[in-house]
Design a protein around this motif. Structure first.
Motif, PDB file in Angstrom:
ATOM      1  N   MET A   5      59.945  47.189  22.128  1.00  0.00           N
ATOM      2  CA  MET A   5      59.397  46.183  23.005  1.00  0.00           C
ATOM      3  C   MET A   5      58.701  46.894  24.155  1.00  0.00           C
ATOM      4  SD  MET A   5      60.341  44.199  26.109  1.00  0.00           S
ATOM      5  CE  MET A   5      61.868  44.988  26.382  1.00  0.00           C
ATOM      6  N   PHE A  46      68.174  34.834  16.287  1.00  0.00           N
ATOM      7  CA  PHE A  46      67.766  36.233  16.276  1.00  0.00           C
ATOM      8  C   PHE A  46      67.227  36.578  14.894  1.00  0.00           C
ATOM      9  CE2 PHE A  46      70.192  36.301  20.104  1.00  0.00           C
ATOM     10  CZ  PHE A  46      69.643  37.327  20.853  1.00  0.00           C
ATOM     11  N   ASN A  95      63.989  39.443  12.893  1.00  0.00           N
ATOM     12  CA  ASN A  95      62.830  40.308  13.086  1.00  0.00           C
ATOM     13  C   ASN A  95      61.713  39.739  12.234  1.00  0.00           C
ATOM     14  OD1 ASN A  95      62.984  41.440  10.477  1.00  0.00           O
ATOM     15  ND2 ASN A  95      63.958  43.309  11.175  1.00  0.00           N
ATOM     16  N   VAL A 145      62.877  35.337  26.027  1.00  0.00           N
ATOM     17  CA  VAL A 145      63.089  35.968  24.735  1.00  0.00           C
ATOM     18  C   VAL A 145      64.063  37.119  24.959  1.00  0.00           C
ATOM     19  CG1 VAL A 145      61.999  37.246  22.849  1.00  0.00           C
ATOM     20  CG2 VAL A 145      60.774  35.377  23.935  1.00  0.00           C
ATOM     21  N   TYR A 146      65.050  37.217  24.097  1.00  0.00           N
ATOM     22  CA  TYR A 146      66.051  38.282  24.169  1.00  0.00           C
ATOM     23  C   TYR A 146      65.706  39.330  23.114  1.00  0.00           C
ATOM     24  CZ  TYR A 146      69.148  35.122  26.810  1.00  0.00           C
ATOM     25  OH  TYR A 146      69.707  34.289  27.741  1.00  0.00           O
ATOM     26  N   PHE A 147      65.867  40.597  23.465  1.00  0.00           N
ATOM     27  CA  PHE A 147      65.613  41.689  22.529  1.00  0.00           C
ATOM     28  C   PHE A 147      66.888  42.497  22.354  1.00  0.00           C
ATOM     29  CE2 PHE A 147      61.495  40.521  24.116  1.00  0.00           C
ATOM     30  CZ  PHE A 147      60.694  40.607  22.999  1.00  0.00           C
ATOM     31  N   SER A 183      71.888  42.244  24.074  1.00  0.00           N
ATOM     32  CA  SER A 183      70.437  42.124  24.243  1.00  0.00           C
ATOM     33  C   SER A 183      70.007  42.378  25.673  1.00  0.00           C
ATOM     34  CB  SER A 183      69.971  40.722  23.834  1.00  0.00           C
ATOM     35  OG  SER A 183      70.129  40.527  22.454  1.00  0.00           O
ATOM     36  N   HIS A 239      64.870  40.014  17.772  1.00  0.00           N
ATOM     37  CA  HIS A 239      64.696  39.207  18.989  1.00  0.00           C
ATOM     38  C   HIS A 239      65.029  37.744  18.683  1.00  0.00           C
ATOM     39  CE1 HIS A 239      60.947  38.877  16.733  1.00  0.00           C
ATOM     40  NE2 HIS A 239      60.710  37.744  17.384  1.00  0.00           N
TER      41      HIS A 239
END
Length: 185
Positions: free
Chosen positions: A1, A86, A88, A114-116, A146, A165
């Motif tokens: 990211m 979540f 990809n 947005v959480y990564f 995250s 994410h």
């Protein structure tokens, strides 16, 4: 990211506010047809192309071989709603060389972002669990592992198709509007 500073982001955010008006935006009164009309306006298309040009220069992409999504995907993330589990993007069929560019337009905060998944956890995580094995318990664990990027008004997020994410439940009390598009080739 990765976080990118893009000059034209402020203009597209201003145009979004001008086009819809603050009351309509705040009160969650924009429907999908209106998003489509906005996305097809000459001003939006011009700004979208300028943003793409700026990204191509910053990332040093080859203009001759780049493939960019013609029309971006608009998203409205309302309070107390779940955005996306979540995942990809590779699991959804996007190629290994695909990059997503995510642009918040209005209402972004730590409670509706947005959480990564952190890299150290992602390396040990079994991606197969994102399919049939997905659960509320797993999502809570993923949230804890995250990071939530902090963006300034002129910044966007880009990430490749292997990055895990998601957008868990919007706890902010505000609707978040954003759009994203993908680069392939």
């Amino acid at each position: 990211m990765e976080i990118l500073k893009i000059k034209k982001i402020l203009e597209i955010k201003s145009y979004f506010l001008e086009h819809f008006g603050l009351e309509k935006i705040k009160n969650n009164k924009i429907n999908n047809d209106e998003f489509n009309i906005f996305a097809e306006s000459k001003k939006f298309i011009k700004l979208y192309k300028q943003i793409i040009t700026e990204i191509i220069k910053q990332k040093k992409f080859d203009k001759k071989t780049i493939c960019i999504q013609d029309k971006p995907t608009f998203r409205k993330y309302i309070p107390n709603a779940h955005g996306t589990s979540f995942h990809n993007d590779y699991l959804y069929g996007h190629g290994k060389k695909t990059y997503t560019f995510w642009i918040p337009l209005y209402g972004l905060s730590k409670l509706n972002s947005v959480y990564f998944l952190k890299k150290k956890f992602a390396k040990r995580f079994d991606v197969k669990k994102l399919g049939a094995g997905y659960s509320n318990v797993l999502e809570k664990k993923l949230i804890k592992e995250s990071e939530i990027p902090t963006l300034h008004n002129n910044e966007i997020i880009t990430f490749n198709s292997s990055i895990i994410h998601g957008s868990p439940k919007n706890l902010s009390g505000k609707t978040r509007y954003s759009f994203d598009f993908r680069k392939t080739c």
